[in-house]
Design a protein around this motif. Sequence first.
Motif, PDB file in Angstrom:
ATOM      1  N   ARG A 196       0.833  -1.205   0.000  1.00  9.45           N
ATOM      2  CA  ARG A 196       0.000   0.000   0.000  1.00  9.45           C
ATOM      3  C   ARG A 196       0.869   1.257   0.000  1.00  9.45           C
ATOM      4  N   ALA A 197       2.007   1.237   0.713  1.00  7.56           N
ATOM      5  CA  ALA A 197       2.916   2.384   0.721  1.00  7.56           C
ATOM      6  C   ALA A 197       3.419   2.674  -0.688  1.00  7.56           C
ATOM      7  N   ARG A 198       3.703   1.627  -1.456  1.00 10.70           N
ATOM      8  CA  ARG A 198       4.167   1.821  -2.828  1.00 10.70           C
ATOM      9  C   ARG A 198       3.054   2.389  -3.714  1.00 10.70           C
ATOM     10  N   LEU A 199       1.825   1.935  -3.497  1.00 11.12           N
ATOM     11  CA  LEU A 199       0.720   2.461  -4.294  1.00 11.12           C
ATOM     12  C   LEU A 199       0.438   3.927  -3.957  1.00 11.12           C
ATOM     13  N   HIS A 200       0.583   4.294  -2.683  1.00  8.28           N
ATOM     14  CA  HIS A 200       0.439   5.705  -2.312  1.00  8.28           C
ATOM     15  C   HIS A 200       1.440   6.561  -3.082  1.00  8.28           C
ATOM     16  N   GLU A 201       2.672   6.093  -3.142  1.00  7.47           N
ATOM     17  CA  GLU A 201       3.712   6.842  -3.847  1.00  7.47           C
ATOM     18  C   GLU A 201       3.411   6.916  -5.338  1.00  7.47           C
ATOM     19  N   ALA A 202       2.966   5.816  -5.920  1.00 11.24           N
ATOM     20  CA  ALA A 202       2.646   5.810  -7.347  1.00 11.24           C
ATOM     21  C   ALA A 202       1.514   6.778  -7.670  1.00 11.24           C
ATOM     22  N   ALA A 203       0.472   6.790  -6.831  1.00  9.64           N
ATOM     23  CA  ALA A 203      -0.656   7.697  -7.064  1.00  9.64           C
ATOM     24  C   ALA A 203      -0.229   9.147  -6.919  1.00  9.64           C
ATOM     25  N   GLN A 204       0.606   9.425  -5.922  1.00  8.30           N
ATOM     26  CA  GLN A 204       1.061  10.796  -5.724  1.00  8.30           C
ATOM     27  C   GLN A 204       1.943  11.254  -6.879  1.00  8.30           C
ATOM     28  N   ARG A 205       2.802  10.380  -7.369  1.00  5.61           N
ATOM     29  CA  ARG A 205       3.638  10.734  -8.519  1.00  5.61           C
ATOM     30  C   ARG A 205       2.773  10.991  -9.757  1.00  5.61           C
ATOM     31  N   ALA A 206       1.724  10.174  -9.925  1.00  2.00           N
ATOM     32  CA  ALA A 206       0.846  10.335 -11.086  1.00  2.00           C
ATOM     33  C   ALA A 206       0.190  11.707 -11.099  1.00  2.00           C
ATOM     34  N   GLU A 207      -0.105  12.230  -9.915  1.00  2.00           N
ATOM     35  CA  GLU A 207      -0.734  13.543  -9.823  1.00  2.00           C
ATOM     36  C   GLU A 207       0.239  14.675 -10.151  1.00  2.00           C
ATOM     37  N   SER A 208       1.540  14.390 -10.069  1.00  2.00           N
ATOM     38  CA  SER A 208       2.538  15.450 -10.210  1.00  2.00           C
ATOM     39  C   SER A 208       2.851  15.805 -11.654  1.00  2.00           C
ATOM     40  N   GLY A 209       2.401  14.982 -12.608  1.00  2.00           N
ATOM     41  CA  GLY A 209       2.655  15.297 -14.012  1.00  2.00           C
ATOM     42  C   GLY A 209       3.375  14.163 -14.703  1.00  2.00           C
ATOM     43  N   SER A 210       4.351  14.505 -15.544  1.00  2.00           N
ATOM     44  CA  SER A 210       5.067  13.518 -16.342  1.00  2.00           C
ATOM     45  C   SER A 210       5.826  12.553 -15.437  1.00  2.00           C
ATOM     46  N   VAL A 211       5.667  11.260 -15.723  1.00  2.00           N
ATOM     47  CA  VAL A 211       6.288  10.225 -14.896  1.00  2.00           C
ATOM     48  C   VAL A 211       6.993   9.210 -15.794  1.00  2.00           C
ATOM     49  N   ASP A 212       8.195   8.863 -15.434  1.00  2.00           N
ATOM     50  CA  ASP A 212       8.891   7.759 -16.076  1.00  2.00           C
ATOM     51  C   ASP A 212       8.477   6.502 -15.321  1.00  2.00           C
ATOM     52  N   TRP A 213       7.484   5.801 -15.855  1.00  2.00           N
ATOM     53  CA  TRP A 213       6.875   4.705 -15.111  1.00  2.00           C
ATOM     54  C   TRP A 213       7.821   3.532 -14.913  1.00  2.00           C
ATOM     55  N   ALA A 214       8.660   3.276 -15.900  1.00  2.00           N
ATOM     56  CA  ALA A 214       9.618   2.189 -15.742  1.00  2.00           C
ATOM     57  C   ALA A 214      10.595   2.496 -14.610  1.00  2.00           C
ATOM     58  N   ALA A 215      11.077   3.747 -14.566  1.00  2.00           N
ATOM     59  CA  ALA A 215      12.004   4.148 -13.500  1.00  2.00           C
ATOM     60  C   ALA A 215      11.306   4.123 -12.148  1.00  2.00           C
ATOM     61  N   LEU A 216      10.030   4.574 -12.103  1.00  2.00           N
ATOM     62  CA  LEU A 216       9.295   4.570 -10.840  1.00  2.00           C
ATOM     63  C   LEU A 216       9.078   3.139 -10.359  1.00  2.00           C
ATOM     64  N   ALA A 217       8.743   2.233 -11.274  1.00  2.00           N
ATOM     65  CA  ALA A 217       8.552   0.836 -10.887  1.00  2.00           C
ATOM     66  C   ALA A 217       9.816   0.281 -10.252  1.00  2.00           C
ATOM     67  N   ALA A 218      10.950   0.578 -10.846  1.00  2.00           N
ATOM     68  CA  ALA A 218      12.223   0.107 -10.283  1.00  2.00           C
ATOM     69  C   ALA A 218      12.489   0.752  -8.934  1.00  2.00           C
ATOM     70  N   ASP A 219      12.180   2.055  -8.824  1.00  2.00           N
ATOM     71  CA  ASP A 219      12.411   2.780  -7.576  1.00  2.00           C
ATOM     72  C   ASP A 219      11.555   2.219  -6.442  1.00  2.00           C
ATOM     73  N   LEU A 220      10.371   1.729  -6.774  1.00  2.00           N
ATOM     74  CA  LEU A 220       9.454   1.213  -5.762  1.00  2.00           C
ATOM     75  C   LEU A 220       9.639  -0.282  -5.509  1.00  2.00           C
ATOM     76  N   GLY A 221      10.605  -0.891  -6.186  1.00  2.00           N
ATOM     77  CA  GLY A 221      10.910  -2.289  -5.921  1.00  2.00           C
ATOM     78  C   GLY A 221      10.112  -3.288  -6.730  1.00  2.00           C
ATOM     79  N   TYR A 222       9.410  -2.836  -7.773  1.00  2.00           N
ATOM     80  CA  TYR A 222       8.685  -3.761  -8.635  1.00  2.00           C
ATOM     81  C   TYR A 222       9.637  -4.401  -9.635  1.00  2.00           C
ATOM     82  N   ALA A 223       9.293  -5.595 -10.074  1.00  4.85           N
ATOM     83  CA  ALA A 223      10.138  -6.293 -11.037  1.00  4.85           C
ATOM     84  C   ALA A 223      10.204  -5.540 -12.354  1.00  4.85           C
TER      85      ALA A 223
END
Length: 276
Positions: free
Chosen positions: A225-252
């Motif tokens: 849930r902590a990772r999803l909170h971060e993902a949702a907050q980043r999504a609200e901020s504008g342009s997101v490098d989703w692959a980099a965010l996934a790696a940053d949050l520990g996703y495969a």
Amino acid sequence: MTGTDADGTPDGAGSAIERARGVLRPKRAAAHSVLTTFPPTPALEPFVEFHWHVRWDLRGQPPYDQKVLSHPNVHLVFEEPVAAVYGVDRGLFVRRLEGRGQALGVKFRPGGFRPFWGRPVQELSDRVVPADRLFGPVVQETNRRLLALEDPAGTAALAEAFLLPLLPEPDPQTAEVAAMVETAGRDRDLVRVEQLADRCGVSVRTLQRLFAEYVGASPKWVLRRARLHEAAQRAESGSVDWAALAADLGYADQSHLSRDFTAVVGLPPTRYAQRS
């Protein structure tokens, strides 16, 4: 009692933006309601994270469904028609706002409701229980008085006046469990339950038992849930490098993040960002 609206202005309990974390479409939410938060009085601090107050006036407008990625916290909510205790919602919490109204919530610290409840907090998970089952009929009288007030700070003060005579004996494990939950939410390097258990100096089985007893959600759920909170907050901020965010949050990979996000929110993070 000093509060702050959800505009980032700090007060004694920290940033209002941080306390609104988990509210989906926060800009839309702010157009439909006003969120104000208040720090607890010192005597309540071992148990309560903060109080939140929401008011809305949608008369002549369509109802608005506010969606929230819930946190690992129990809430005592004074609202219409009756005050209620909300256990940890492990899915997506949806609250419909219509007409004119208000609600005052007491957000207990992770583990902080256990001394009041006196039983495993997991029994409350995904449940809404009328507050008089725990606090007796007097809580509904407080609910009526509180909802008659027009001052948000006054509602928080009345909720505190209700709770203070009911304070249980402190449970030393409450602070320990709260620290474990904070570690899970703060440390990005922790992506597995085994890592969290090692960081907290306990076995995986002990960690799972403590979370069931005091938090009402599993360590795995809290980490995710902590990772999803971060993902949702980043999504609200504008342009997101989703692959980099996934790696940053520990996703495969990005697809793993997308599946996790979609399963709870109902649409992929890329589409969520486009509609923010």
